[in-house]
Design a protein around this motif. Structure first.
Motif, mmCIF file in Angstrom:
data_model
loop_
_atom_site.group_PDB
_atom_site.id
_atom_site.type_symbol
_atom_site.label_atom_id
_atom_site.label_comp_id
_atom_site.label_asym_id
_atom_site.label_seq_id
_atom_site.Cartn_x
_atom_site.Cartn_y
_atom_site.Cartn_z
ATOM 1 N N TYR A 35 0.846 -1.189 0.000
ATOM 2 C CA TYR A 35 0.000 0.000 0.000
ATOM 3 C C TYR A 35 0.882 1.240 0.000
ATOM 4 O O TYR A 35 2.012 1.226 0.486
ATOM 5 N N TRP A 98 -9.954 -11.504 1.790
ATOM 6 C CA TRP A 98 -10.510 -10.233 2.242
ATOM 7 C C TRP A 98 -11.180 -10.310 3.615
ATOM 8 O O TRP A 98 -11.428 -9.302 4.238
ATOM 9 N N TYR B 25 -20.834 2.439 2.676
ATOM 10 C CA TYR B 25 -20.161 1.703 1.618
ATOM 11 C C TYR B 25 -21.110 1.412 0.470
ATOM 12 O O TYR B 25 -22.338 1.445 0.620
ATOM 13 N N TYR B 90 -9.457 4.044 9.918
ATOM 14 C CA TYR B 90 -9.825 3.637 8.572
ATOM 15 C C TYR B 90 -10.978 2.639 8.619
ATOM 16 O O TYR B 90 -10.930 1.661 9.366
ATOM 17 N N CYS B 91 -11.957 2.885 7.791
ATOM 18 C CA CYS B 91 -12.982 1.896 7.535
ATOM 19 C C CYS B 91 -12.585 1.150 6.261
ATOM 20 O O CYS B 91 -12.049 1.753 5.324
ATOM 21 N N ALA B 92 -12.807 -0.148 6.235
ATOM 22 C CA ALA B 92 -12.452 -0.941 5.064
ATOM 23 C C ALA B 92 -13.525 -1.988 4.816
ATOM 24 O O ALA B 92 -14.254 -2.385 5.725
ATOM 25 N N ARG B 93 -13.613 -2.429 3.580
ATOM 26 C CA ARG B 93 -14.554 -3.482 3.229
ATOM 27 C C ARG B 93 -13.905 -4.402 2.223
ATOM 28 O O ARG B 93 -12.876 -4.079 1.639
ATOM 29 N N GLN B 100 -8.862 -6.038 0.704
ATOM 30 C CA GLN B 100 -9.768 -5.110 1.386
ATOM 31 C C GLN B 100 -9.606 -3.725 0.770
ATOM 32 O O GLN B 100 -8.505 -3.322 0.435
ATOM 33 N N ARG B 101 -10.714 -3.013 0.652
ATOM 34 C CA ARG B 101 -10.688 -1.652 0.116
ATOM 35 C C ARG B 101 -10.836 -0.686 1.276
ATOM 36 O O ARG B 101 -11.810 -0.752 2.021
ATOM 37 N N PHE B 102 -9.870 0.224 1.435
ATOM 38 C CA PHE B 102 -9.868 1.169 2.547
ATOM 39 C C PHE B 102 -10.476 2.510 2.138
ATOM 40 O O PHE B 102 -10.353 2.932 0.988
#
Lengths: 113, 112
Positions: A35, A98, B25, B90-93, B100-102
């Motif tokens: 990242y 994930w 989200y 940070y929120c992530a999904r 994972q997408r932050f």
């Protein structure tokens, strides 16, 4: 607890220079991630891998290459560094995909002059 | 898409007041997985809590969040802010691939 190390911790290079950032994890995790962190953009995924020899493209891959040589080692390569790549780079690993917790390394601060 | 939207920028609170950091989200999945990570100054992000279950409250270290699929939200809350809560959150999904997408992060500053 997962152990993720990164080297170097700080790096300064010039525009057009070559840079390799290293990451090692010692808990036999399958997944590893690179990242970059920038104010206003948060954490953005560059590349990731789910095993030795595997490479997946993230959201911001332009200008970056990566290679996963072993289960433990994941490298990020900047072959022609540009000032826009000045950032804080984090490596992370996880035991699954994930749905699993990611463990982050300490980060590498890269400055491209 | 699979984006995450957080409270933008800096949130400043007085110690002892309640904390609420927003996270919403977008998803193409019927089973979204949501996470909150915390990053203290000069440290790395670490997982604070996560949830996979609709309408179930998840708690850790005094913080809690409930995943609401009906409103696509996963807000982080705490009843009473402490100075030590000052950090980047940070929120992530889950992303469309095995990652994972932050979100862009929310900086919480707690003052005396």
């Amino acid at each position: 607890e997962a152990a993720v190390t990164q080297s170097p911790r700080n790096k300064v290079t010039v525009t057009g220079g070559n840079v390799t950032l290293s990451c090692r994890q010692t808990n036999s995790h399958n997944y590893m991630y690179w990242y970059r962190q920038d104010t206003g953009h948060g954490l953005r995924l560059i590349h990731y891998s789910y095993g030795a020899g595997n490479l997946q493209i993230g959201d911001v891959p332009d200008g970056y290459k990566a290679t996963r040589t072993t289960q433990e080692d994941f490298f990020l390569l900047l072959e022609l560094a540009s000032p826009s790549q000045t950032s804080l780079y984090f490596c992370a690993s996880s035991d699954g995909d994930w749905g699993w917790e990611q463990y982050f390394g300490p980060g590498t601060r890269l400055t491209v002059l | 898409g699979d984006s995450v939207t957080q409270t933008e920028g800096l949130v400043t609170l007085t110690e002892g007041l309640p904390v609420m950091l927003n996270c919403t989200y977008q998803t193409i999945y019927s089973n979204p997985f949501l996470f909150w990570y915390v990053q203290h100054l000069n440290e790395s992000p670490r997982l604070l809590l996560k949830s996979f279950t609709d309408n179930k409250r998840t708690e850790h270290q005094g913080f809690h969040a409930t995943l609401h699929k009906s409103s696509s939200s996963f807000h982080l809350q705490k009843s009473s802010a402490q100075l030590s809560d000052s950090a980047l959150y940070y929120c992530a999904r889950r992303g469309s691939g095995t990652y994972q997408r932050f979100g862009t992060g929310t900086k919480l500053q707690v003052v005396p």
